[in-house]
Design a protein around this motif. Sequence first.
Motif, PDB file in Angstrom:
ATOM      1  N   VAL A 210       2.539  40.029  50.205  1.00 37.89           N
ATOM      2  CA  VAL A 210       3.166  41.415  51.061  1.00 37.89           C
ATOM      3  C   VAL A 210       4.297  41.130  51.565  1.00 37.89           C
ATOM      4  O   VAL A 210       5.320  41.603  51.673  1.00 37.89           O
ATOM      5  CB  VAL A 210       1.544  41.464  51.830  1.00 37.89           C
ATOM      6  N   HIS A 211       4.706  39.608  51.781  1.00 39.09           N
ATOM      7  CA  HIS A 211       5.781  39.422  52.559  1.00 39.09           C
ATOM      8  C   HIS A 211       6.431  38.647  50.972  1.00 39.09           C
ATOM      9  O   HIS A 211       7.874  38.004  51.784  1.00 39.09           O
ATOM     10  CB  HIS A 211       5.701  38.090  53.767  1.00 39.09           C
ATOM     11  N   LYS A 212       6.822  38.699  49.823  1.00 40.83           N
ATOM     12  CA  LYS A 212       7.692  38.926  49.039  1.00 40.83           C
ATOM     13  C   LYS A 212       9.556  39.100  49.769  1.00 40.83           C
ATOM     14  O   LYS A 212      10.272  38.792  49.623  1.00 40.83           O
ATOM     15  CB  LYS A 212       8.525  39.579  47.660  1.00 40.83           C
ATOM     16  N   GLU A 321      -4.079  49.324  68.276  1.00 44.03           N
ATOM     17  CA  GLU A 321      -2.511  48.898  68.763  1.00 44.03           C
ATOM     18  C   GLU A 321      -2.900  47.417  68.631  1.00 44.03           C
ATOM     19  O   GLU A 321      -3.686  46.945  69.189  1.00 44.03           O
ATOM     20  CB  GLU A 321      -2.652  49.673  70.225  1.00 44.03           C
ATOM     21  N   ILE A 322      -0.997  47.124  67.713  1.00 42.45           N
ATOM     22  CA  ILE A 322      -0.912  45.592  67.718  1.00 42.45           C
ATOM     23  C   ILE A 322       0.063  45.536  68.793  1.00 42.45           C
ATOM     24  O   ILE A 322       1.099  46.499  68.999  1.00 42.45           O
ATOM     25  CB  ILE A 322      -0.584  45.133  66.242  1.00 42.45           C
ATOM     26  N   ARG A 323       0.044  44.302  70.273  1.00 41.10           N
ATOM     27  CA  ARG A 323       1.318  44.193  70.278  1.00 41.10           C
ATOM     28  C   ARG A 323       1.579  42.654  69.911  1.00 41.10           C
ATOM     29  O   ARG A 323       1.239  41.455  69.876  1.00 41.10           O
ATOM     30  CB  ARG A 323       0.956  43.995  71.609  1.00 41.10           C
ATOM     31  N   HIS A 324       2.918  42.989  69.203  1.00 39.25           N
ATOM     32  CA  HIS A 324       3.374  41.048  69.047  1.00 39.25           C
ATOM     33  C   HIS A 324       4.279  40.753  69.934  1.00 39.25           C
ATOM     34  O   HIS A 324       5.342  41.540  70.335  1.00 39.25           O
ATOM     35  CB  HIS A 324       4.559  41.523  67.495  1.00 39.25           C
ATOM     36  N   ILE A 325       3.378  39.845  70.886  1.00 43.84           N
ATOM     37  CA  ILE A 325       4.439  39.148  71.624  1.00 43.84           C
ATOM     38  C   ILE A 325       5.631  37.520  71.666  1.00 43.84           C
ATOM     39  O   ILE A 325       4.782  36.823  71.438  1.00 43.84           O
ATOM     40  CB  ILE A 325       3.777  38.934  73.547  1.00 43.84           C
ATOM     41  N   ALA A 326       6.735  38.186  72.072  1.00 40.42           N
ATOM     42  CA  ALA A 326       8.114  36.684  71.881  1.00 40.42           C
ATOM     43  C   ALA A 326       7.291  36.124  72.946  1.00 40.42           C
ATOM     44  O   ALA A 326       7.146  36.293  73.739  1.00 40.42           O
ATOM     45  CB  ALA A 326       8.966  37.264  71.194  1.00 40.42           C
ATOM     46  N   GLN A 348       8.735  40.033  63.153  1.00 37.09           N
ATOM     47  CA  GLN A 348       8.032  40.388  63.784  1.00 37.09           C
ATOM     48  C   GLN A 348       8.446  41.229  63.974  1.00 37.09           C
ATOM     49  O   GLN A 348       8.150  43.198  64.199  1.00 37.09           O
ATOM     50  CB  GLN A 348       7.162  39.906  64.946  1.00 37.09           C
ATOM     51  N   GLY A 349      10.007  42.260  64.425  1.00 35.33           N
ATOM     52  CA  GLY A 349      10.621  43.458  64.818  1.00 35.33           C
ATOM     53  C   GLY A 349      10.171  44.434  63.927  1.00 35.33           C
ATOM     54  O   GLY A 349       9.917  44.561  62.696  1.00 35.33           O
ATOM     55  N   PRO A 350      10.297  46.089  64.315  1.00 34.04           N
ATOM     56  CA  PRO A 350      10.217  46.516  63.854  1.00 34.04           C
ATOM     57  C   PRO A 350      11.056  46.749  62.870  1.00 34.04           C
ATOM     58  O   PRO A 350      10.581  47.751  62.165  1.00 34.04           O
ATOM     59  CB  PRO A 350      10.643  47.672  64.965  1.00 34.04           C
ATOM     60  N   MET A 351      11.847  46.295  63.104  1.00 31.58           N
ATOM     61  CA  MET A 351      13.083  46.147  61.675  1.00 31.58           C
ATOM     62  C   MET A 351      13.489  45.002  60.641  1.00 31.58           C
ATOM     63  O   MET A 351      13.991  44.516  59.906  1.00 31.58           O
ATOM     64  CB  MET A 351      14.737  46.938  61.965  1.00 31.58           C
ATOM     65  N   GLY A 352      12.184  44.743  60.824  1.00 31.19           N
ATOM     66  CA  GLY A 352      12.208  42.887  60.427  1.00 31.19           C
ATOM     67  C   GLY A 352      11.183  42.522  59.044  1.00 31.19           C
ATOM     68  O   GLY A 352      10.751  43.849  58.184  1.00 31.19           O
ATOM     69  N   PHE A 353      11.284  42.166  57.685  1.00 30.88           N
ATOM     70  CA  PHE A 353      10.347  41.748  57.444  1.00 30.88           C
ATOM     71  C   PHE A 353       8.611  41.604  57.140  1.00 30.88           C
ATOM     72  O   PHE A 353       8.400  41.512  56.204  1.00 30.88           O
ATOM     73  CB  PHE A 353      11.368  40.888  56.197  1.00 30.88           C
ATOM     74  N   GLY A 354       8.486  41.482  58.426  1.00 26.99           N
ATOM     75  CA  GLY A 354       6.793  41.129  58.309  1.00 26.99           C
ATOM     76  C   GLY A 354       6.044  42.221  58.781  1.00 26.99           C
ATOM     77  O   GLY A 354       4.807  42.384  57.666  1.00 26.99           O
ATOM     78  N   THR A 355       6.402  42.331  59.851  1.00 30.81           N
ATOM     79  CA  THR A 355       4.915  43.527  60.570  1.00 30.81           C
ATOM     80  C   THR A 355       5.711  45.156  59.615  1.00 30.81           C
ATOM     81  O   THR A 355       4.040  44.984  59.163  1.00 30.81           O
ATOM     82  CB  THR A 355       5.804  43.920  61.767  1.00 30.81           C
ATOM     83  N   TRP A 362      -2.188  47.188  55.573  1.00 34.41           N
ATOM     84  CA  TRP A 362      -3.969  47.338  56.554  1.00 34.41           C
ATOM     85  C   TRP A 362      -4.086  49.174  56.677  1.00 34.41           C
ATOM     86  O   TRP A 362      -4.921  48.758  56.766  1.00 34.41           O
ATOM     87  CB  TRP A 362      -3.054  47.176  57.947  1.00 34.41           C
ATOM     88  N   ASP A 363      -3.330  49.753  56.858  1.00 33.89           N
ATOM     89  CA  ASP A 363      -3.404  50.938  56.361  1.00 33.89           C
ATOM     90  C   ASP A 363      -3.787  51.540  54.718  1.00 33.89           C
ATOM     91  O   ASP A 363      -5.139  52.142  54.859  1.00 33.89           O
ATOM     92  CB  ASP A 363      -2.243  51.541  55.973  1.00 33.89           C
ATOM     93  N   ARG A 364      -3.418  50.977  53.772  1.00 25.28           N
ATOM     94  CA  ARG A 364      -4.101  50.649  52.785  1.00 25.28           C
ATOM     95  C   ARG A 364      -5.503  50.768  52.392  1.00 25.28           C
ATOM     96  O   ARG A 364      -6.244  50.886  52.012  1.00 25.28           O
ATOM     97  CB  ARG A 364      -3.003  50.093  51.541  1.00 25.28           C
TER      98      ARG A 364
END
Length: 439
Positions: A210-212, A321-326, A348-355, A362-364
């Motif tokens: 997933v995180h390639k 709902e998910i919260r990613h708290i720095a 974790q950010g909305p433009m990041g490579f992980g989230t 999860w959607d799939r």
Amino acid sequence: MSGQTDPRAFLGPDRADGTIYNDPALYEMEMERIFMRNWIWVAHRSDLPEAGDFITTFVGAHPVIVSRDRKGAVHVMLNRCRHRAATVCELSKGRTSSFVCPYHGWAYGLDGALRALPQPAGYGDLLNKSELPLVGLRVEEYAGLIFATFDPEAPSLDEWLGAARPWIDLFMKQGAGWPVKTMGEHRFTFPGNWKIQLENTTDAYHFPIVHKSFLDSVDRETQDTFDFVEGSGFVEDLGNGHSVMVMIPELVDLEADLDAPIPERFQDLADALLKDYAPEQVRRIVRAVGGSGFNLNLFPNLACSMAFFRVLRPLGVHETEIRHIAIGMDGGPESGNQARLRLHEHFQGPMGFGTPDDAEAWDRVQRGSVAGRDISILLNRGLAHEEAGPDGRLRSDVSAETGMRAAYRQWLASLEAGPGPSLPAQTGSCSHKAAGERV
């Protein structure tokens, strides 16, 4: 809710029915028997540093206010006026001396006590203010983590956390000698059941796939650090649904091995810090910036995930709902906290490579779970070499599904324990208890 819902029909020792993500009656049972009975994480101490500070959040489906009163005690109260049920606070956070309902002006103190109301003579002797506070939940704290529960018979927070407490202590070493603080968050929803995300926190098996894109975005040294699926890490069942996944064993205790070489990606930061800090402190700060080497799952709604808090909130059987708290160092160097934020944004950010990649997976799962009938969700990875240690806790390799099995055992135990506690009607806010202080 159907009286015929049997949670055992959805779950076996090493597999689950796909309906576990889709059954509305089961979801209602979860909200009552898990999110009203167990300890639910609501805030971090740094969210309420001063008297009068508050945040609004949820315990399951129930909107609550978390406030610090003038004596320093923390209260968690239903965000519902005792008069006609309007919410008394709509701000996400702030500082105040009272909460005033905007509908009829009933005013409550920081501890939830009803202080005043307009034209009280209209009630004659039918109203006693002392009997109508905002409804309060039990509140306890461990190492800066604040939890609440509706259940007056729930075990203490110390007992509930149990074997997870030493791991929380290790996680909080990311303060590098300073207290840990929250530093903002990224909040989003995904169209799937809450348990799909619960499973993810201690799932290393998906990481290289997933995180390639994340692994392709970092330098070779970082890639090697995150090449842990076949490493010496492990997943351990900590009891009460909690689990820990150790991915990078050498980063479990951030205060150990301080003589280890500083990773190249942090060398510029280390050089800058040396102008103001001694070499040993610089090494502590740099290790804290990189985060811990493990993910800690605290059933049912909080993950202490390497270098951030992940909080889940069920919104419906098919929405979460998910919260990613720095998090950062409260009083530590600003350059270190900025470096932590940049790392947080990268993954974790909305433009990041992980989230985004996690959310797609999860959607799939949610979409695929409705295909066919009587097809199992497999939870058996790592069973072949899962062993109980001297303490009796089950452990397997880092890619095992030991953490998922731990969560589902507690899920089943909670659902089979019977209906949740009745909502309190006339009680005031329970006194705050700081359990097992460590920070």
